[in-house]
Design a protein around this motif. Structure first.
Motif, PDB file in Angstrom:
ATOM      1  N   ILE A  62       0.743  -1.264  -0.118  1.00 47.76           N
ATOM      2  CA  ILE A  62      -0.116   0.043   0.077  1.00 47.76           C
ATOM      3  C   ILE A  62       0.771   1.372   0.021  1.00 47.76           C
ATOM      4  CG2 ILE A  62      -1.466   1.334   1.446  1.00 47.76           C
ATOM      5  CD1 ILE A  62      -3.004  -1.183   2.168  1.00 47.76           C
ATOM      6  N   LEU A  63       1.929   1.389   0.836  1.00 44.89           N
ATOM      7  CA  LEU A  63       2.997   2.408   0.958  1.00 44.89           C
ATOM      8  C   LEU A  63       3.488   2.669  -0.536  1.00 44.89           C
ATOM      9  CD1 LEU A  63       4.338   1.730   4.647  1.00 44.89           C
ATOM     10  CD2 LEU A  63       2.934   3.731   3.656  1.00 44.89           C
ATOM     11  N   PRO A  90      -6.714   0.908  -3.744  1.00 41.56           N
ATOM     12  CA  PRO A  90      -7.332   0.303  -4.441  1.00 41.56           C
ATOM     13  C   PRO A  90      -8.024  -0.768  -3.638  1.00 41.56           C
ATOM     14  CG  PRO A  90      -5.338  -0.250  -5.235  1.00 41.56           C
ATOM     15  CD  PRO A  90      -5.279   1.077  -4.319  1.00 41.56           C
ATOM     16  N   SER A  91      -9.419  -1.358  -3.953  1.00 37.33           N
ATOM     17  CA  SER A  91     -10.074  -2.177  -3.110  1.00 37.33           C
ATOM     18  C   SER A  91      -9.306  -3.726  -3.094  1.00 37.33           C
ATOM     19  CB  SER A  91     -11.444  -2.831  -3.606  1.00 37.33           C
ATOM     20  OG  SER A  91     -11.459  -3.068  -5.008  1.00 37.33           O
ATOM     21  N   ALA A  92      -8.494  -3.732  -4.124  1.00 39.32           N
ATOM     22  CA  ALA A  92      -7.625  -5.280  -4.077  1.00 39.32           C
ATOM     23  C   ALA A  92      -6.866  -5.079  -2.864  1.00 39.32           C
ATOM     24  CB  ALA A  92      -7.140  -5.649  -5.385  1.00 39.32           C
ATOM     25  N   MET A  97      -5.987  -6.892   3.025  1.00 46.90           N
ATOM     26  CA  MET A  97      -5.632  -7.110   4.554  1.00 46.90           C
ATOM     27  C   MET A  97      -6.591  -6.166   5.383  1.00 46.90           C
ATOM     28  SD  MET A  97      -2.293  -5.434   6.524  1.00 46.90           S
ATOM     29  CE  MET A  97      -2.872  -3.723   6.019  1.00 46.90           C
ATOM     30  N   ARG A  98      -7.522  -6.831   6.252  1.00 46.96           N
ATOM     31  CA  ARG A  98      -8.706  -5.996   6.596  1.00 46.96           C
ATOM     32  C   ARG A  98      -8.201  -4.996   7.555  1.00 46.96           C
ATOM     33  NH1 ARG A  98     -10.492  -4.078  10.681  1.00 46.96           N
ATOM     34  NH2 ARG A  98     -12.417  -3.586  10.473  1.00 46.96           N
ATOM     35  N   SER A  99      -7.222  -4.938   8.094  1.00 48.90           N
ATOM     36  CA  SER A  99      -6.798  -4.104   9.208  1.00 48.90           C
ATOM     37  C   SER A  99      -6.158  -2.677   8.320  1.00 48.90           C
ATOM     38  CB  SER A  99      -5.809  -4.377   9.952  1.00 48.90           C
ATOM     39  OG  SER A  99      -4.791  -5.277   9.366  1.00 48.90           O
ATOM     40  N   SER A 100      -6.103  -2.724   7.004  1.00 48.85           N
ATOM     41  CA  SER A 100      -5.690  -1.581   6.270  1.00 48.85           C
ATOM     42  C   SER A 100      -6.696  -0.319   6.503  1.00 48.85           C
ATOM     43  CB  SER A 100      -5.629  -1.860   4.629  1.00 48.85           C
ATOM     44  OG  SER A 100      -6.732  -2.385   4.402  1.00 48.85           O
ATOM     45  N   ILE A 101      -7.567  -0.524   7.302  1.00 50.84           N
ATOM     46  CA  ILE A 101      -8.383   0.689   7.892  1.00 50.84           C
ATOM     47  C   ILE A 101      -7.703   1.784   8.655  1.00 50.84           C
ATOM     48  CG2 ILE A 101      -9.333  -0.198   9.726  1.00 50.84           C
ATOM     49  CD1 ILE A 101     -11.200   2.157   7.466  1.00 50.84           C
ATOM     50  N   PRO A 119     -13.506  -1.302   4.117  1.00 50.82           N
ATOM     51  CA  PRO A 119     -12.803  -2.944   4.617  1.00 50.82           C
ATOM     52  C   PRO A 119     -13.898  -3.925   4.687  1.00 50.82           C
ATOM     53  CG  PRO A 119     -12.958  -1.413   6.451  1.00 50.82           C
ATOM     54  CD  PRO A 119     -13.303  -0.385   5.447  1.00 50.82           C
ATOM     55  N   GLY A 120     -13.880  -4.986   4.135  1.00 54.02           N
ATOM     56  CA  GLY A 120     -14.638  -6.120   4.256  1.00 54.02           C
ATOM     57  C   GLY A 120     -14.687  -6.756   5.757  1.00 54.02           C
TER      58      GLY A 120
END
Ligand code: EPZ
Length: 423
Positions: A62-63, A90-92, A97-101, A119-120
């Motif tokens: 992500i970074l 991006p959603s992918a 990783m759920r904790s990307s919130i 986040p899912g």
């Protein structure tokens, strides 16, 4: 040719006694928010004792996606956040990783806006983020939730606010701290989460120049500063990995020594192992852990916010209770469906009944090998612990869950004498 899905499993020959010394890895749940917080500084932050985990790799991806560079040198990760060029995730990447919130507050503070997919949920049931969003709105963030997307922006600067959390949410506390560090004015968080990972995040932000007091207590005060500069920071040890390795020692009647551990982070876990008959002593390097031949049941385990018993240690301790002498009652207060490992432990011969948030475990003398499937991170760890003491050869599918939070787990266990192979 259709892309073949590579699935790997563990094969564990149970019954081996473990011994030796293990150095506990850096904390996953400390690394993830600190990687997000590094966006607040422009330049190179150096993170020592950074565990090699798929969740950490997902954060580095992500970074890099938003324009940072990140590289690993052994246990050190160097992140250069000078060149942030994007403000969307991006959603992918979000669903990887759920904790990307945890990137929400950091991206808004750095880019004045962020777009990311909601986040899912995950294996533990729905993972609401209402506390995160309400708090950021109070700090001046405009948030649009449409078509499963979060579109956030601020008009001028983020400003401080008095925020009372209805639940001491770890992630919400972290997002608020990160957003508040360079906001205008003071932010007070009441009923903040008190986990050691919150304190570690605060220590990193303070090293970057943030003004934070009360981290680790229920009221945290953050005085916003204009600018933060990058810092070098050593990640704290992972208390849940330590608890998992203690569970592995307990069920195999083993004696192992722990180094690179902060015993006080396990103040609510160590008494449970002592109640089972384990002998745990402090040593100059950390802890020595000796297990009895026959475990006594710990009787009652209720998961609570820190400093109570950690929900992440519930599954591994259920494997311990499965072979302890007597009944153990578990009450899972933190998540509404965190018993996915129960059906699989029963396939290994455990006697467990679940009613809502309560699970009752009647310890059996021996577990017997089986082919089982993991469905979440700590459940996977619990199945490995149980397989270590199940007679015969067990197979555990779904170990990609395990690799999110346990660094080189089969190597660590093999080095202690376990017969475990990844195939
Ligand atoms: C963190 O998750 C950890 N993850 C979890 O570890 C851990 O189980 C959890 O804290 C509790 O200790 C990371 O640190 C990356 P919460 P988080 O917000 O922040 C509800 C692992 O195994 N809630 O403290 O998502 C929520 O549904 C993972 O390493 C809301 O209702 O947990 C839960 O019932 C699994 N609204 C409770 O609060 C919100 O806005 C505690 O969740 C936020 C949370």
């Amino acid at each position: 040719m259709k892309g073949c899905l590579v699935v790997s499993m563990y094969v564990v020959e149970g019954g081996r006694t473990l011994n030796g010394e293990v150095r506990v890895q850096g904390s996953k749940n400390s690394t993830l928010p600190i990687l997000a917080a590094s966006l607040l500084c422009r330049g190179e932050s150096v993170l020592l004792n950074c565990p090699r985990l798929s969740d950490v790799e997902a954060s580095l991806t992500i970074l890099r996606y938003i324009g940072c560079t990140a590289r690993r040198e052994g246990d050190t990760v160097i992140v250069d956040t000078t060149g942030v060029t994007r403000s969307d995730i991006p959603s992918a990447l979000m669903h990887k990783m759920r904790s990307s919130i945890i990137f929400l507050g950091a991206m808004i503070a750095r880019c004045d806006r962020v777009r990311m997919s909601f986040p899912g949920g995950c294996e533990l049931g729905p993972r609401p983020i209402d506390l995160h969003l309400n708090a950021l709105r109070e700090m001046g963030v405009r948030i649009n939730e449409e078509h499963g997307e979060l579109d956030c922006s601020i008009s001028d600067r983020l400003h401080g606010a008095n925020i009372a959390l209805t639940i001491p949410s770890v992630g919400a506390t972290e997002n608020i701290m990160i957003a508040a560090a360079t906001a205008e004015g003071t932010t007070i968080i009441s009923n903040a989460a008190r986990e050691p990972e919150i304190t570690d995040l605060a220590d990193y932000l303070i090293a970057c120049g943030a003004k934070i007091s009360g981290a680790g207590e229920s009221t945290v005060i953050i005085d916003g500063v204009r600018r933060l500069r990058p810092a070098v920071h050593a990640i704290i040890p992972d208390r849940i990995v330590a608890a998992t390795l203690m569970a592995a020692s307990a069920v195999t009647g083993s004696a192992i020594r722990f180094t690179g551990i902060i015993p006080s982070h396990l103040d609510s876990v160590i008494p449970v192992f002592r109640e089972c008959g384990c002998d745990i002593q402090r040593t100059p390097e950390g802890l020595s852990f000796r297990s009895p031949d026959r475990l006594r049941s710990p009787r009652l385990i209720r998961t609570m916010p820190y400093p109570g018993f950690p929900t992440d240690a519930q599954a591994p301790l259920m494997s311990v209770a499965s072979v302890a002498d007597g009944l153990t009652v578990f009450v899972e207060n933190m998540f509404e469906s965190r018993y996915s490992h129960v059906s699989e432990l029963c396939r290994l011969g455990a006697d467990i009944r679940v009613e809502g948030r309560v699970a009752v475990v009647d310890g059996v003398r021996r577990l017997l090998s089986a082919h089982v499937r993991a469905r979440d991170l700590r459940g996977a760890a619990a199945l490995v612990v149980a397989a270590l003491c199940a007679r015969g050869k067990s197979r555990i599918d779904g170990i990609e869950y395990l690799e999110r939070g346990y660094e080189d787990f089969e190597q660590v266990l093999s080095s202690l004498g376990a017969d475990i192979r990844k195939v």
